[in-house]
Design a protein around this motif. Structure first.
Motif, PDB file in Angstrom:
ATOM      1  N   UNK A 104       0.828  -1.155   0.000  1.00  0.00           N
ATOM      2  CA  UNK A 104       0.000   0.000   0.000  1.00  0.00           C
ATOM      3  C   UNK A 104       0.878   1.225   0.000  1.00  0.00           C
TER       4      UNK A 104
ATOM      5  N   UNK B 177       2.244   1.657  -3.224  1.00  0.00           N
ATOM      6  CA  UNK B 177       1.325   1.970  -4.286  1.00  0.00           C
ATOM      7  C   UNK B 177       0.996   3.444  -4.319  1.00  0.00           C
ATOM      8  N   UNK B 178       1.002   4.088  -3.177  1.00  0.00           N
ATOM      9  CA  UNK B 178       0.514   5.446  -3.227  1.00  0.00           C
ATOM     10  C   UNK B 178       1.388   6.403  -2.473  1.00  0.00           C
TER      11      UNK B 178
ATOM     12  N   UNK C  45       1.993  14.066  -4.735  1.00  0.00           N
ATOM     13  CA  UNK C  45       1.143  14.888  -5.582  1.00  0.00           C
ATOM     14  C   UNK C  45       0.349  15.941  -4.835  1.00  0.00           C
ATOM     15  N   UNK C  46       0.524  16.003  -3.501  1.00  0.00           N
ATOM     16  CA  UNK C  46      -0.257  16.974  -2.739  1.00  0.00           C
ATOM     17  C   UNK C  46       0.628  18.087  -2.172  1.00  0.00           C
TER      18      UNK C  46
ATOM     19  N   UNK D  71       5.134  17.054 -12.512  1.00  0.00           N
ATOM     20  CA  UNK D  71       4.046  16.078 -12.445  1.00  0.00           C
ATOM     21  C   UNK D  71       4.080  15.291 -11.139  1.00  0.00           C
TER      22      UNK D  71
ATOM     23  N   UNK E  96       7.483  -1.354  -7.797  1.00  0.00           N
ATOM     24  CA  UNK E  96       6.055  -1.101  -7.971  1.00  0.00           C
ATOM     25  C   UNK E  96       5.478  -0.036  -7.044  1.00  0.00           C
TER      26      UNK E  96
ATOM     27  N   UNK F 182       2.518   3.619  -7.658  1.00  0.00           N
ATOM     28  CA  UNK F 182       1.900   4.436  -8.700  1.00  0.00           C
ATOM     29  C   UNK F 182       2.807   5.606  -9.062  1.00  0.00           C
TER      30      UNK F 182
ATOM     31  N   UNK G  83       4.350   6.353 -12.755  1.00  0.00           N
ATOM     32  CA  UNK G  83       4.235   7.649 -13.418  1.00  0.00           C
ATOM     33  C   UNK G  83       5.589   8.095 -13.971  1.00  0.00           C
TER      34      UNK G  83
ATOM     35  N   UNK H  86       6.583   6.083 -17.013  1.00  0.00           N
ATOM     36  CA  UNK H  86       5.898   6.435 -18.264  1.00  0.00           C
ATOM     37  C   UNK H  86       6.373   7.769 -18.823  1.00  0.00           C
ATOM     38  N   UNK H  87       6.700   8.690 -17.925  1.00  0.00           N
ATOM     39  CA  UNK H  87       7.237   9.974 -18.405  1.00  0.00           C
ATOM     40  C   UNK H  87       8.567   9.742 -19.116  1.00  0.00           C
TER      41      UNK H  87
ATOM     42  N   UNK I  82       8.099   8.034 -22.460  1.00  0.00           N
ATOM     43  CA  UNK I  82       7.643   8.944 -23.519  1.00  0.00           C
ATOM     44  C   UNK I  82       8.778   9.841 -24.005  1.00  0.00           C
TER      45      UNK I  82
ATOM     46  N   UNK J 274       9.020  -0.876 -19.836  1.00  0.00           N
ATOM     47  CA  UNK J 274       9.009  -0.590 -18.400  1.00  0.00           C
ATOM     48  C   UNK J 274       8.397  -1.757 -17.638  1.00  0.00           C
TER      49      UNK J 274
ATOM     50  N   UNK K 243       7.401  -3.364 -13.836  1.00  0.00           N
ATOM     51  CA  UNK K 243       7.195  -3.199 -12.391  1.00  0.00           C
ATOM     52  C   UNK K 243       7.782  -4.411 -11.677  1.00  0.00           C
ATOM     53  N   UNK K 244       8.527  -4.152 -10.616  1.00  0.00           N
ATOM     54  CA  UNK K 244       9.192  -5.246  -9.910  1.00  0.00           C
ATOM     55  C   UNK K 244       8.690  -5.372  -8.479  1.00  0.00           C
TER      56      UNK K 244
ATOM     57  N   UNK L  56       0.671   9.825 -23.280  1.00  0.00           N
ATOM     58  CA  UNK L  56       0.727  10.793 -22.182  1.00  0.00           C
ATOM     59  C   UNK L  56       0.978  12.194 -22.726  1.00  0.00           C
TER      60      UNK L  56
ATOM     61  N   UNK M 152      -1.070  12.001 -15.843  1.00  0.00           N
ATOM     62  CA  UNK M 152      -0.118  12.005 -16.951  1.00  0.00           C
ATOM     63  C   UNK M 152      -0.685  12.692 -18.195  1.00  0.00           C
TER      64      UNK M 152
ATOM     65  N   UNK N 148      -4.480  -1.251  -5.943  1.00  0.00           N
ATOM     66  CA  UNK N 148      -4.218  -0.523  -4.705  1.00  0.00           C
ATOM     67  C   UNK N 148      -3.148  -1.234  -3.881  1.00  0.00           C
TER      68      UNK N 148
ATOM     69  N   UNK O 106      -5.808   9.337  -5.172  1.00  0.00           N
ATOM     70  CA  UNK O 106      -4.780  10.345  -4.891  1.00  0.00           C
ATOM     71  C   UNK O 106      -5.286  11.754  -5.172  1.00  0.00           C
ATOM     72  N   UNK O 107      -6.293  11.861  -6.008  1.00  0.00           N
ATOM     73  CA  UNK O 107      -6.763  13.191  -6.393  1.00  0.00           C
ATOM     74  C   UNK O 107      -8.274  13.298  -6.248  1.00  0.00           C
TER      75      UNK O 107
END
Lengths: 332, 588, 299
Positions: free
Chosen positions: B14, B17-18, B325-326, B381, B439, B441, B445, B448-449, B452, B463, B465-466, C63, C83, C236, C257-258
């Motif tokens: 958990x 993940x976040x 992100x906050x 981001x 692994x 989120x 992110x 993926x950035x 790209x 990519x 996830x491990x 993205x 993204x 999750x 998250x948002x």
């Protein structure tokens, strides 16, 4: 009945054995080195490695370890954690009560609201009430627990605090609070800490139970004997409670039985979001660490409870409908 | 310091993940530092000694007979503007409880944070300056070849139960902590002390330490010269335990442990719920020179940083962790009093031994990858723009830091034109490359950035996830071409990052890139042996420049605290390594 | 008290001519507006899933950091995620994965539970013992252990997740089936059919199953929803389908998250999820009513 119970009990133990064995095998197949976990991912010298292996019995063959494991468990020792040396017995003692209390209240909410709403919805089929409760039941079951939990935390905990509502109108966001109980009855302010996680835990299944009871109830309500009872002029509520409900409970009981298993062991998300240290989140934490003794130990207890719950459901069947038991026994 | 895999997993997936581990960033990918991994303190001049090899540091010359003048009571102390109140911490343990809070056993920063509130050791490193402060010890010195060290203890230091803290206390505690019976992962930290090996081999029980309780002197005999002992003993492993602790096994932490620090335990810790501490009224003052300002300090445990933040927002805790992100939102609401820079670095590692991306021949390719990545984009981001883009590896704040060591990585945004030019100069076909991440989120992110960005210049990456639990071991053993990692400094010393991460001999553990360049090794070794800080810094800078020119890592961002404080908090001394001095914390 | 149990009506219909029966069922089903509306919704959803590339304007994995967390607008009418990916596009492509995962799960576990549950309930004996205890074993295993095992061994592929969800979910419907069959098989009309020499297969398909099927319909409808939700739970917990695969469950999970600064991230996928579960529930209700002629006059 007694022989039936004894036989079922034997089978329940067989289930425990099967589940533990499956998990044991799974952990052997999962890639990952126990030594790495035990040594905190640092590189260890061969002699230290050998010492560790010996200490934890890892030098034995798979079957050797398996036998060793059962030997320990049957002597009442569930082992200790690879990663932090906590005794699994103690972990179990700490967590099982938390889990059981949360599960008890989750289940109570499920049963009371699930069956209650289901029955009312069936009796008032296609009324506004039926449609609305149907929608709410599905909507609640359609929101993931961790989102629902956060919504409740903000709605009943954070916002009231920010708006300076009186203390009694605010709910705690996290934790167990004073942890004061009489068996499962919360004492003092404890209920405030209990209520949010219990609701969240109950939500998903309440929707399901509502629908199942509604369906079964509808079926029974239209059965001839209920119509007969009604025709005889019995009061509607009497008919529903005495005649219909009892028969409608069978499938509902099945679902509830399944839930007992689920609630007790795997309330992972609720426990995590509300930081309610129960068995589910503990098993999760240690499973990711591949901390085999803890996972196997706690899970086997959960499995044991699950098997007992399933037994109770079967017994419940035979009480609700004696013919079930008779026929089962006859065929055997 | 490090939050280690255990933190990650006890906090659960958990957390991964976040989440955001408290100290640093949304993507803390701290690898396992073997030596100094847990706590504060090993001073800059001395290199942390790899525990398994036990090579004594070679800085003896520099530290011979370092007689430190005792600063009467406390030097850098924070005064209390107000005494009293309860501080509820929901930052330290906001992703998981600490595995251990026994000073002899702990391996994590989060455990050490709690321990530092309950115990004081002989010395304490002021992590901002790197200076060693006297704590329980009043002064110390060593003989000419740094084989015999003598610590003079302060008078009247007591445990919270009234027991005296004497030289014999330390001797007995250390013997307990290194005993094989206890099995501490950090027992190796004491391996320079004579008698250690015999204890490990089961041939002895005592360390070669003379404890003169009457004169309050502790004389430590070493098996080989070691100049950094005074720094070393500031580690939690060397904190004094009371009489019951000296004979206690691994279960000691289940009860009420007795410390000599600013706080004492109010009861046994409640695992996964909280650890409650109250002011220790018999505290000798430590580095602040006064008892704790707070009456009560509660370390609350959370398993989900988003809920922990909700708890903070509801006014239930005095500090809190800002979820990924906050940052912008949280600092706007609650201020940025506790969000200073932390000594850490997030990077993309490249395997030096790989047949495609490794070796001198692929330098242009690696540089191209560096130029293609839009680090400013990642910052905005993932981190709400709160981070500083790394233009090198070592962060500003480390003594000896120098900007612009390399031409690479100076542009914050992507430079696709440069990247394409470098690729054409590389002039070999580029197969699809493998990128590993642990692994979560946030990591997904970032992946993926980067994917790209690289695609824009014609590099395809896959990519993957491990498993977070075994991530670093897997990176070490399976050598992915590209991988995400990070480093948080254990102490503010240049060598902590430079030596441990890219030196050949550290290949087995910390050098995840498998970087192996003789010139780099020579320079870091030279720097380590150097006594003049300026010359030492120059050597390390040169070494780092080699590594950066080769672009074996692509530095992304430097770290920052993700902490919010309640308006009720007055003083909140925290250092750039992630430690909060709770003795000096006060409320309004 | 409940001694005078009489056969349910389908049993009678089953004995008679089947063609008028199904015509009847269809007619009754079509009269149920909620159910018909739900069918329309499901068809529409399937079309969206099939035609996803034609009705979206961005790539599901494309993205665009510049458009991070964009509110619903003309260019992105459901907004964009962290993204900068278009939420509508991901929802449409996600329908493919989530619906197929859900359907695969539901089909496999329904077939499995039919075989296991119905037979166990009807025949009892050792088959019942073995299968129901096996079900016990599976339902007591902590799901996190099972999922961890599957992804560690086979990787984070969609079919692996399907397999894991099936492994964790078939017991529920099997038990429901068994319970239904148990309830039905002891009734007089089954005895009567048996006495009159009907073959076992005929009794099962004509009499037992149609009468026992009602809880299953609910279970299937909810099964679709919970399969999609399990995706989010696994996501999750960090063991789900890997990013950047668009899947509803993952989208709902990531929205946490948002939740307050970009509620559209939650609203659209969660809405789609709830509507889908509702639709299947209503279809189930409609089917049940249509199958049970007793209820004809009820509406």
């Amino acid at each position: 009945m007694a022989s039936y119970l004894i036989r079922r009990l034997g089978l329940a133990l067989l289930v425990v054995w099967g589940a533990v064995t499956i998990m044991f095998v799974m952990f052997f197949v999962i890639p990952g080195n126990t030594i790495d976990i035990l040594s905190g991912e640092k590189v260890v010298r061969p002699e230290i490695r050998r010492t560790i292996e010996k200490e934890w019995g890892l030098d034995k063959s798979v079957t050797g370890q398996y036998v060793h494991y059962w030997n320990r468990v049957l002597h009442g020792d569930l082992g200790k954690s690879y990663s932090n040396n906590r005794s699994v017995n103690e972990l179990f003692k700490q967590r099982a009560a938390n889990s059981a209390r949360l599960a008890f209240w989750g289940l109570t909410i499920e049963i009371v609201f699930g069956i209650g709403i289901g029955v009312i919805a069936a009796v008032r089929k296609y009324s506004l009430l039926d449609v609305v409760t149907g929608f709410v039941a599905v909507a609640l079951a359609g929101i993931p627990v961790f989102v629902l939990g956060l919504l409740l935390q903000y709605g009943l905990g954070v916002r009231p605090a920010q708006w300076n509502w009186p203390r009694w109108a605010r709910f705690p966001v996290q934790g167990m609070g004073p942890n004061r109980w009489f068996v499962v009855i919360p004492l003092g302010h404890q209920w405030k800490y209990l209520i949010l996680p219990a609701i969240v835990l109950a939500c998903v299944q309440t929707g399901f139970i509502t629908r199942i009871s509604r369906t079964s109830m509808l079926e029974v309500l239209n059965a001839d004997y209920v119509r007969t009872a009604r025709a005889k002029g019995l009061r509607s509520s009497t008919v529903i409670v005495k005649h219909a409900l009892r028969n409608a409970l069978l499938p509902t009981l099945t679902v509830i039985g399944l839930d007992v298993i689920g609630l007790f062991g795997v309330a992972v998300l609720t426990e995590t979001v509300f930081n309610w240290p129960g068995l589910g989140s503990t098993i999760r934490d240690y499973a990711f660490a591949q901390d085999v003794p803890v996972v196997l130990g706690l899970a086997s207890i959960v499995v044991l409870f699950g098997a007992m719950a399933s037994l109770l459901v079967d017994v419940g069947y035979s009480i609700l409908d004696p013919r079930v038991r008779l026929t089962t026994e006859k065929v055997d | 310091m490090n939050t280690r895999y255990l933190k990650a997993l006890a906090g659960g997936m958990l957390a991964l993940a976040i989440t955001v581990p408290p100290a640093t960033s949304a993507v803390k990918k701290k690898k396992v530092t073997r030596v100094t991994k847990a706590t504060t303190t090993v001073a800059p001049a001395t290199t942390a000694i790899p525990a398994t090899t036990a090579t004594p540091a070679t800085t003896a010359a520099a530290t011979v007979t370092t007689a430190v003048k005792a600063v009467a009571a406390g030097g850098t102390g924070t005064k209390c503007n107000k005494v009293g109140g309860t501080f509820i911490d929901n930052w330290t343990l906001s992703t998981s409880d600490a595995q251990h809070i026994d000073p002899g056993i702990t391996t994590e920063l989060i455990g050490a944070q709690v321990i530092n509130a309950v115990w004081d050791g002989l010395t304490r490193v002021d992590p901002d300056t790197g200076n060693l402060l006297p704590d329980v010890a009043e002064s110390w010195s060593s003989n000419a070849d740094s084989t015999v060290w003598t610590f003079k203890l302060k008078k009247g230091v007591k445990f919270s139960n009234g027991e005296d803290v004497l030289p014999s206390t330390f001797k007995k505690t250390w013997e307990r902590n290194v005993s094989p019976a206890l099995g501490s992962e950090y027992a190796d930290l004491a391996n320079v002390i004579k008698g250690w090996q015999a204890i490990q081999d089961g041939k002895g029980k005592e360390l070669a330490i003379v404890a003169d309780d009457a004169n309050l002197t502790l004389t430590v005999n070493l098996s080989s010269p070691y100049g950094g002992l005074a720094q070393r003993v500031s580690h939690t492993l060397f904190f004094p335990l009371s009489k019951d602790g000296q004979i206690a096994g691994k279960d000691y932490e289940k009860g009420v442990m007795i410390g000599n620090g600013a706080f004492k335990m109010d009861g046994p810790r409640q695992p996964d719920l909280q650890t409650k501490l109250v002011r220790n009224d018999s505290y000798f003052g430590g580095i602040n020179g006064h008892p704790a300002c707070l009456d009560t300090l509660v370390f609350k445990v959370s398993k989900d940083p988003i809920s922990a933040y909700a708890d903070f927002e509801a006014g239930n805790s005095s500090n809190g962790v800002i979820p990924g992100g906050k940052f912008a939102e949280a600092t706007k609401k609650y201020g940025d009093r506790a969000t200073k820079a932390v000594l850490s670095e997030q990077y993309l590692g490249i395997n030096w031994k790989d047949s495609v991306v490794g070796g001198f021949g692929a330098a242009k390719l690696r540089q191209a990858i560096g130029a293609a990545i839009d680090r400013a984009g990642i910052n905005s981001i993932v981190y709400n723009g709160s981070r500083k883009i790394s233009t090198g590896f070592t962060p500003p704040g480390i003594p000896g830091y120098k900007a612009g060591l390399t031409q690479n990585f100076q542009k914050e945004g992507a430079d696709p034109a440069l990247a394409k030019r470098l690729i054409s100069e590389y002039a070999k076909p580029i197969p699809k490359l493998t990128y590993w991440y642990r692994t979560s989120s946030v990591e997904a992110t970032i992946a993926q950035l980067i994917q790209a960005n690289l695609k824009d210049v014609g590099i395809d990456i896959d990519i993957q996830a491990q498993n977070p639990t075994t991530y670093f071991t897997d990176v070490r053993n399976k050598n992915p071409q590209l991988f995400r990692s990070g480093w948080t400094w254990d102490y503010s010393g240049y060598d902590n990052g430079a030596n441990q991460l890219f030196h050949t001999t550290d290949d087995a553990s910390n050098n995840l890139t498998d970087f192996a360049v003789a010139q780099y090794d020579q320079l870091t070794e030279k720097g380590q042996a150097e006594s003049d800080p300026a010359k030492q810094a120059a050597d390390y800078q040169q070494a780092e420049a080699i590594m950066l020119d080769q672009a074996v890592v692509i530095p992304l961002v430097w770290g920052r605290f993700q902490t919010v404080l309640s308006p009720k908090v007055d003083q909140y001394p925290q250092n750039a390594l992630g430690f909060v001095d709770f003795g000096g914390v006060s409320l309004k | 008290m409940a001694a005078t149990v009489t056969p349910a009506a389908v049993g009678d219909a089953g004995l008679g001519d089947l063609i008028p029966f199904w015509t009847d069922v269809r007619r009754r089903f079509l009269r149920n507006k909620l159910a018909v509306g739900s069918v329309v919704y499901v068809v529409l959803l399937s079309l969206i899933a099939i035609l996803a590339p034609l009705i979206t304007f961005y790539g599901p994995k494309k993205i665009n950091p510049a458009a991070s967390l964009g509110k619903p607008s003309r260019a992105h009418w459901m907004g964009t995620d962290l993204l900068g990916r278009d939420v509508w596009t991901r929802l449409a492509f996600g329908a493919r994965i989530s619906l197929s995962v859900a359907l695969a799960v539901v089909v496999v576990s329904t077939v499995l539970s039919l075989l296991v549950g119905a037979l166990a309930g009807y025949f009892g004996g050792w088959w019942d013992t073995i299968t129901m205890r096996t079900a016990d074993v599976f339902s007591t295993l902590p799901y996190i252990v099972v999922v961890l095992f599957f992804i560690s061994v086979f990787g984070r592929k969609v079919w692996v997740i399907v397999l894991a969800i099936v492994a964790l979910g078939w017991m529920g419907s099997a038990r429901l089936f068994r319970a239904g069959v148990l309830q039905v098989k002891s009734q007089e009309y089954i005895e009567a059919a048996r006495a009159s020499g009907c073959s076992t297969l005929r009794i099962l398909t004509r009499h037992v199953l149609p009468n026992a099927i009602q809880p299953i319909i609910v279970s299937v409808a909810f099964g679709i929803g919970s399969a999609i939700l399990l995706e989010s739970v696994f996501g999750f917990l960090g063991v789900g389908i890997a990013e950047p695969t668009p899947a509803w469950g993952l989208m709902v999970g990531d929205a946490r998250d948002h939740l307050f600064d970009a509620p559209h991230l939650f609203f659209f996928p969660a809405g789609a999820l709830v509507l889908t579960v509702l639709a299947f529930t209503f279809i189930g209700d409609g089917l049940r009513d249509a199958l049970d002629p007793k209820l004809r006059g009820a509406k």
